[in-house]
Scaffold this active site. Structure first.
Site, PDB file in Angstrom:
ATOM      1  N   GLY A 193      -1.586   4.770  -3.545  1.00 15.05           N
ATOM      2  CA  GLY A 193      -2.572   3.744  -3.840  1.00 15.05           C
ATOM      3  C   GLY A 193      -2.033   2.358  -3.548  1.00 15.05           C
ATOM      4  O   GLY A 193      -1.065   2.194  -2.826  1.00 15.05           O
ATOM      5  N   VAL A 194      -2.679   1.364  -4.142  1.00 16.12           N
ATOM      6  CA  VAL A 194      -2.324  -0.035  -3.866  1.00 16.12           C
ATOM      7  C   VAL A 194      -1.403  -0.558  -4.970  1.00 16.12           C
ATOM      8  O   VAL A 194      -1.576  -0.232  -6.143  1.00 16.12           O
ATOM      9  CB  VAL A 194      -3.600  -0.911  -3.789  1.00 16.12           C
ATOM     10  CG1 VAL A 194      -3.250  -2.336  -3.373  1.00 16.12           C
ATOM     11  CG2 VAL A 194      -4.586  -0.313  -2.796  1.00 16.12           C
ATOM     12  N   VAL A 195      -0.424  -1.370  -4.573  1.00 12.91           N
ATOM     13  CA  VAL A 195       0.529  -1.940  -5.531  1.00 12.91           C
ATOM     14  C   VAL A 195       0.297  -3.448  -5.630  1.00 12.91           C
ATOM     15  O   VAL A 195       0.191  -4.137  -4.617  1.00 12.91           O
ATOM     16  CB  VAL A 195       1.987  -1.679  -5.094  1.00 12.91           C
ATOM     17  CG1 VAL A 195       2.955  -2.126  -6.186  1.00 12.91           C
ATOM     18  CG2 VAL A 195       2.200  -0.212  -4.759  1.00 12.91           C
ATOM     19  N   ASP A 227      10.127  12.757  -3.055  1.00 15.15           N
ATOM     20  CA  ASP A 227       9.716  11.822  -1.992  1.00 15.15           C
ATOM     21  C   ASP A 227      10.709  10.658  -1.906  1.00 15.15           C
ATOM     22  O   ASP A 227      10.317   9.504  -1.771  1.00 15.15           O
ATOM     23  CB  ASP A 227       8.295  11.319  -2.284  1.00 15.15           C
ATOM     24  CG  ASP A 227       7.668  10.600  -1.086  1.00 15.15           C
ATOM     25  OD1 ASP A 227       8.103  10.860   0.056  1.00 15.15           O
ATOM     26  OD2 ASP A 227       6.763   9.779  -1.294  1.00 15.15           O
ATOM     27  N   GLU A 281       0.890  -1.159   0.000  1.00 21.11           N
ATOM     28  CA  GLU A 281       0.000   0.000   0.000  1.00 21.11           C
ATOM     29  C   GLU A 281       0.925   1.205   0.000  1.00 21.11           C
ATOM     30  O   GLU A 281       1.614   1.458   0.982  1.00 21.11           O
ATOM     31  CB  GLU A 281      -0.858  -0.022   1.267  1.00 21.11           C
ATOM     32  CG  GLU A 281      -2.017   0.942   1.237  1.00 21.11           C
ATOM     33  CD  GLU A 281      -3.362   0.247   1.082  1.00 21.11           C
ATOM     34  OE1 GLU A 281      -4.343   0.957   0.867  1.00 21.11           O
ATOM     35  OE2 GLU A 281      -3.417  -0.987   1.167  1.00 21.11           O
ATOM     36  N   GLY A 282       1.004   1.883  -1.121  1.00 20.15           N
ATOM     37  CA  GLY A 282       1.948   2.993  -1.227  1.00 20.15           C
ATOM     38  C   GLY A 282       1.316   4.319  -0.867  1.00 20.15           C
ATOM     39  O   GLY A 282       0.168   4.390  -0.427  1.00 20.15           O
ATOM     40  N   THR A 283       2.082   5.372  -1.078  1.00 17.41           N
ATOM     41  CA  THR A 283       1.603   6.715  -0.768  1.00 17.41           C
ATOM     42  C   THR A 283       0.411   7.081  -1.644  1.00 17.41           C
ATOM     43  O   THR A 283      -0.454   7.836  -1.243  1.00 17.41           O
ATOM     44  CB  THR A 283       2.745   7.726  -1.004  1.00 17.41           C
ATOM     45  OG1 THR A 283       3.895   7.271  -0.290  1.00 17.41           O
ATOM     46  CG2 THR A 283       2.387   9.100  -0.494  1.00 17.41           C
TER      47      THR A 283
END
EC number: 2.7.11.22
Length: 288
Positions: free
Chosen positions: A16-18, A125, A12-14
């Site tokens: 959305g979902v990976v 980032d 779960e990234g910054t």
């Protein structure tokens, strides 16, 4: 999406979902499903523009963006897939990475960053979780440009606060001038973490983050940062700290390594070394 099958959620990234998925040839890819904050408005034109720039980036130290799938209210970015990230590697290497490994990763990181800065793309980032590593010891930068395309979030979509540990003091004090020095600060923090085996400035809030920086590097003043007073969140009543000797908080780095690190972690963004200059630093001329 029909091209990809065997979707397996891997993070779960910054933004959305990976997922990890395969194509019909059995090749693995990382699919990032971007969640949009204002779904009724569709995908921001800035995001589309930035992602089209990302598709043009071709460098061995940048994760390749293969495809962009533009669904109704979401965007799916198809990247090359790598199994390991730098954070996981640092976590299992107690006491920091071997000097030759840290040097190799740092040089690869700088090569990727220099390429992007030459193409006027900022990362904004950078952190160990965004640096992916394959079994050959190649490092590739992920999530390039997404911070610009979707805005630097104060929180992740999972309500977890985004890490401040790699954020430059100028940004923490409200600077709106995003330029290449903000990435260089992050690279310096990552360099120190590879060497020490732990984050250099593990703050829990913007103020705590600044204080941790000042306690080690000293409080900025008109001598070491002439324009600091112009920043919106600069406080003339900041506690005054003197800079510590580098060897007290950086272990296992020789004088040339400390010289390079000190040039990356300049409080004043205008004084920070560029990625291109850093690549030419004597630190990389030595054999570890």
């Amino acid at each position: 999406m029909e091209k990809y099958h065997g979707l397996e959620k891997i993070g779960e990234g910054t933004y959305g979902v990976v997922y990890k998925a395969q194509n019909s040839d059995g090749e693995s890819f990382a699919l990032k499903k971007i969640r949009l904050e204002k779904e009724d408005e569709g995908i921001p034109s800035t995001a589309i523009r930035e992602i089209s720039i990302l598709k043009e980036l071709r460098h061995s130290n940048i994760v390749k963006l293969y495809d962009v799938i533009h669904a109704k209210k979401r965007l799916i970015l198809v990247f090359e897939h790598l199994d390991q990230d730098l954070k996981k590697l640092i976590d299992v290497c107690d006491g920091g990475l071997e000097s030759v490994t840290a040097k190799s990763f740092l040089l690869q990181l700088l090569n990727g960053i220099a390429y992007c800065h030459e193409h006027r793309v900022l990362h904004r980032d950078l952190k160990p979780q965004n640096l992916l590593i394959n079994r050959e010891g190649e490092l590739k930068i992920a999530d390039f440009g997404l911070a610009r395309a979707f805005g630097i979030p104060a929180r992740r979509y999972t309500h977890e606060v985004v890490t401040l540990w790699y954020r430059a003091p100028d940004i923490l004090m409200g600077s709106k001038k995003y330029s290449t020095p903000i990435d260089i600060w992050s690279v310096g923090c990552i360099f120190a973490e590879m060497v020490n085996g732990r984050p250099l400035f593990p703050g829990v809030s913007d103020t705590d983050q600044l204080m941790r920086i000042f306690k080690i590097l000293g409080t900025p003043n008109s001598q070491n940062w002439p324009d600091v007073f112009k920043l919106p969140k600069y406080d003339p009543n900041f506690p005054v700290y003197e800079p510590l000797p580098w060897e007290t908080f950086i272990k296992g780095l020789d004088d040339t390594g400390i010289d390079l690190l000190s040039k990356m972690l300049k409080l004043d963004p205008n004084q920070r070394i560029t990625a291109k200059q850093a690549i030419e630093h004597p630190y990389f001329k030595e054999t570890s």
